[in-house]
Design a protein around this motif. Structure first.
Motif, mmCIF file in Angstrom:
data_model
loop_
_atom_site.group_PDB
_atom_site.id
_atom_site.type_symbol
_atom_site.label_atom_id
_atom_site.label_comp_id
_atom_site.label_asym_id
_atom_site.label_seq_id
_atom_site.Cartn_x
_atom_site.Cartn_y
_atom_site.Cartn_z
ATOM 1 N N ASP A 83 0.834 -1.192 0.000
ATOM 2 C CA ASP A 83 0.000 0.000 0.000
ATOM 3 C C ASP A 83 0.879 1.257 0.000
ATOM 4 O OD1 ASP A 83 -2.078 -1.759 0.168
ATOM 5 O OD2 ASP A 83 -2.610 -1.288 2.244
ATOM 6 N N ALA A 84 0.334 2.348 -0.496
ATOM 7 C CA ALA A 84 1.071 3.605 -0.579
ATOM 8 C C ALA A 84 0.323 4.702 0.172
ATOM 9 C CB ALA A 84 1.263 4.022 -2.036
ATOM 10 N N PHE A 85 1.084 5.706 0.617
ATOM 11 C CA PHE A 85 0.517 6.887 1.252
ATOM 12 C C PHE A 85 1.007 8.109 0.488
ATOM 13 C CE2 PHE A 85 0.879 3.621 4.508
ATOM 14 C CZ PHE A 85 -0.415 3.592 5.006
ATOM 15 N N TRP A 86 0.064 9.004 0.138
ATOM 16 C CA TRP A 86 0.393 10.186 -0.647
ATOM 17 C C TRP A 86 -0.108 11.445 0.053
ATOM 18 C CZ3 TRP A 86 -2.423 6.169 -3.264
ATOM 19 C CH2 TRP A 86 -1.669 5.404 -4.159
ATOM 20 N N ASP A 87 0.374 12.593 -0.429
ATOM 21 C CA ASP A 87 -0.207 13.860 -0.001
ATOM 22 C C ASP A 87 -1.158 14.362 -1.086
ATOM 23 O OD1 ASP A 87 1.373 14.921 -2.008
ATOM 24 O OD2 ASP A 87 2.567 16.211 -0.702
ATOM 25 N N ARG A 88 -1.712 15.544 -0.901
ATOM 26 C CA ARG A 88 -2.708 16.059 -1.848
ATOM 27 C C ARG A 88 -2.100 16.444 -3.190
ATOM 28 N NH1 ARG A 88 -3.935 22.183 0.451
ATOM 29 N NH2 ARG A 88 -1.810 22.575 1.218
ATOM 30 N N ARG A 89 -0.778 16.515 -3.267
ATOM 31 C CA ARG A 89 -0.105 16.777 -4.538
ATOM 32 C C ARG A 89 0.214 15.486 -5.283
ATOM 33 N NH1 ARG A 89 -1.517 21.965 -4.624
ATOM 34 N NH2 ARG A 89 -0.585 23.204 -2.936
ATOM 35 N N GLY A 90 -0.067 14.358 -4.647
ATOM 36 C CA GLY A 90 0.255 13.080 -5.263
ATOM 37 C C GLY A 90 1.665 12.607 -4.980
ATOM 38 N N ARG A 91 2.374 13.293 -4.064
ATOM 39 C CA ARG A 91 3.731 12.897 -3.729
ATOM 40 C C ARG A 91 3.712 11.712 -2.776
ATOM 41 N NH1 ARG A 91 5.518 19.052 -2.352
ATOM 42 N NH2 ARG A 91 3.707 18.724 -0.984
ATOM 43 N N LEU A 92 4.575 10.748 -3.027
ATOM 44 C CA LEU A 92 4.644 9.555 -2.189
ATOM 45 C C LEU A 92 5.255 9.893 -0.843
ATOM 46 C CD1 LEU A 92 4.247 6.435 -2.118
ATOM 47 C CD2 LEU A 92 6.644 6.258 -2.847
ATOM 48 N N LEU A 93 4.576 9.484 0.226
ATOM 49 C CA LEU A 93 5.062 9.727 1.590
ATOM 50 C C LEU A 93 5.618 8.478 2.245
ATOM 51 C CD1 LEU A 93 2.110 11.932 2.919
ATOM 52 C CD2 LEU A 93 4.194 12.680 1.746
ATOM 53 N N GLY A 94 5.151 7.313 1.822
ATOM 54 C CA GLY A 94 5.615 6.070 2.438
ATOM 55 C C GLY A 94 4.792 4.887 1.973
ATOM 56 N N HIS A 95 5.120 3.733 2.530
ATOM 57 C CA HIS A 95 4.454 2.491 2.145
ATOM 58 C C HIS A 95 3.915 1.769 3.370
ATOM 59 C CE1 HIS A 95 7.073 3.013 -1.467
ATOM 60 N NE2 HIS A 95 5.998 2.551 -2.078
ATOM 61 N N GLY A 96 2.931 0.931 3.129
ATOM 62 C CA GLY A 96 2.436 0.028 4.150
ATOM 63 C C GLY A 96 3.328 -1.204 4.233
ATOM 64 N N PRO A 97 2.965 -2.178 5.067
ATOM 65 C CA PRO A 97 3.787 -3.383 5.243
ATOM 66 C C PRO A 97 3.791 -4.270 4.001
ATOM 67 C CG PRO A 97 1.701 -3.599 6.404
ATOM 68 C CD PRO A 97 1.769 -2.190 5.916
ATOM 69 N N ASP A 98 4.783 -5.139 3.940
ATOM 70 C CA ASP A 98 4.866 -6.130 2.865
ATOM 71 C C ASP A 98 3.666 -7.066 2.968
ATOM 72 O OD1 ASP A 98 5.497 -8.305 1.203
ATOM 73 O OD2 ASP A 98 7.648 -7.979 1.481
ATOM 74 N N LEU A 99 2.996 -7.301 1.851
ATOM 75 C CA LEU A 99 1.792 -8.133 1.840
ATOM 76 C C LEU A 99 2.072 -9.566 1.404
ATOM 77 C CD1 LEU A 99 -0.634 -5.538 0.193
ATOM 78 C CD2 LEU A 99 -0.544 -6.192 2.609
ATOM 79 N N GLY A 100 3.339 -9.901 1.183
ATOM 80 C CA GLY A 100 3.686 -11.208 0.639
ATOM 81 C C GLY A 100 3.182 -12.383 1.454
ATOM 82 N N ASP A 101 3.074 -12.206 2.766
ATOM 83 C CA ASP A 101 2.610 -13.292 3.631
ATOM 84 C C ASP A 101 1.142 -13.155 4.020
ATOM 85 O OD1 ASP A 101 5.143 -14.475 3.661
ATOM 86 O OD2 ASP A 101 5.804 -13.255 5.361
ATOM 87 N N SER A 102 0.451 -12.181 3.446
ATOM 88 C CA SER A 102 -0.941 -11.944 3.835
ATOM 89 C C SER A 102 -1.857 -13.029 3.277
ATOM 90 C CB SER A 102 -1.408 -10.576 3.324
ATOM 91 O OG SER A 102 -2.789 -10.388 3.579
ATOM 92 N N GLY A 103 -2.750 -13.493 4.108
ATOM 93 C CA GLY A 103 -3.765 -14.447 3.662
ATOM 94 C C GLY A 103 -5.101 -13.789 3.394
#
Length: 412
Positions: free
Chosen positions: A78-98
């Motif tokens: 997952d991604a987090f952005w500001d109102r300009r569309g600039r990337l602020l960070g990411h969520g956790p790795d989903l590779g192990d998600s069920g």
């Protein structure tokens, strides 16, 4: 034992399916005349919700659900952005998600099929009470009352059953008006397709303006590769988005607008909050008929405040008890877990090892804990969004996001 379920949403249908599978006499009454006539949005089922569902429906229903669901492990972080569309960070790795995402319509149709002829559509419930013999009774606006050994309210945020039990509302407005819609990935321009990518994300700006993007691809990211079992209403990569603004007279008035006008008004509101035009493309290119508005309602996050009634032969579950904003993506899963837990407790009554009211009491105790858990998570995001609507919060958001965006660029 005869059980009457009021409400044919996800929780009510899940319970009805489980009761039918275990051999209980059950009737589910739903005011809709078509189970597909529901919001065309998506819900997330984590491993706990899926495990609960496996105990409620036949294996072939579960297989069709997985074949129609989008596996989180197959999409990007997952991604987090500001109102300009600039990337602020990411969520956790989903590779192990069920966990899986699934269309609400798809899940509701599968559960309705599992309930079968025990589902009665087009039935509007007007109240609950006791009949002349002291048994729980459901009253209707257009048909004779129905009595049962147990009545379960699964009739959502504005539950008739829970209101009867609690003597008043079981939730209140959370302070946010939500707007939702669907946009096909292919309808976006190359720039936004590259920025958004096959992932979900959240953008939050000053003054409580926020935009969530849920990426759903039940074909390319199918949790179970079985095309012959697939029945998802989404057949291509799609962003199912949710816009949020603090509740006010201005935002509340938008709820009555027709779909196309609502989309345009929503765009205007984001522009007034100085969002970059390209970040609004996902709204501008949405299917206008998919755009809808709704109020966020929430119950108390305190377990002790939930289901504030003595256990008896009328109870409730899901949003009727612990109405949860969609900001945690756990409301439907919690309702399914409620249904599975109630079924297990009722099975002890059927086996002669427990008394009905004691079984209901144990169920409600567990439901209070579940409800408090999901509400606490959902309200964290609600409170964060509302905090940006203060003078200090708006200034802090505007000042901090460029710094976070610069830090994100340095990390990558």
């Amino acid at each position: 034992m005869r059980v009457v379920v009021v409400g044919g949403g996800i929780g009510g249908l899940a319970l009805g399916a489980g009761l039918r599978r275990r051999g209980f006499e059950v009737a589910v009454f739903e005011r809709d005349t078509d189970v597909a006539a529901t919001g065309g949005y998506h819900i997330t089922l984590d491993e706990r919700a899926q495990s609960a569902l496996q105990g409620l429906v036949e294996p072939q229903i579960m297989q069709r659900l997985l074949a129609s669901g989008s596996a989180l492990r197959l999409r990007e972080r997952d991604a987090f952005w500001d109102r300009r569309g600039r990337l602020l960070g990411h969520g956790p790795d989903l590779g192990d998600s069920g966990s899986i995402d699934v269309d609400r319509v798809t899940l509701r149709m599968l559960l309705a099929e599992a309930v079968g002829e025990d589902l009665h559509l087009g039935c509007s419930v007007s109240g609950v009470g006791l009949d002349d013999h002291g048994a729980p009774q459901v009253l209707f606006t257009d048909r004779a009352p129905v009595s049962a050994d147990l009545v379960v309210g699964a009739d959502g945020t504005h539950s008739v059953v829970a209101r009867h039990l609690a003597g008043g509302p079981t939730n209140s407005p959370a302070g946010i008006i939500g707007f939702s819609g669907r946009t096909l990935l292919r309808d976006l321009g190359p720039g936004e397709r590259q920025r958004l990518r096959p992932r979900s994300g959240l953008a939050v700006g000053p003054r409580g303006a926020a935009l969530y993007l849920g990426f759903l691809d039940p074909v390319g990211n199918a949790a179970l590769d079985a095309p012959e079992l697939r029945m998802s209403v989404t057949t291509g990569p799609t962003y199912i988005w949710g816009a949020m603004f603090p509740e006010s007279a201005a935002t509340d008035s938008l709820r009555d607008l027709p779909c196309g006008e609502l989309r345009d008004a929503l765009l205007s509101r984001f522009r007034a909050h100085h969002w970059a035009e390209h970040t609004l493309e996902v709204i501008a290119r949405a299917d206008p008929d998919s755009v809808a508005a709704f109020r966020f309602n929430a119950a108390s996050t305190r377990a002790a405040d939930l289901a504030p009634w003595p256990a008896g032969r009328i109870t409730a579950l899901g949003d009727a008890v612990h109405a949860t904003p969609p900001t945690a993506g756990m409301g439907a899963g919690a309702a399914i877990r409620d249904a599975a837990d109630l079924l297990e407790h009722l099975s002890t009554v059927a086996a002669g090892t427990a008394v009905l009211t004691d079984a209901v009491d144990r169920f409600e105790t567990g439901m209070r804990r579940r409800g408090s858990e999901v509400l606490t998570l959902a309200m964290k995001t609600v409170r964060w969004i509302l905090a940006t609507d203060t003078t200090l919060g708006a200034a802090a958001t505007a000042a901090s996001t460029p710094i976070l965006a610069a830090a994100a660029r340095l990390r990558h």
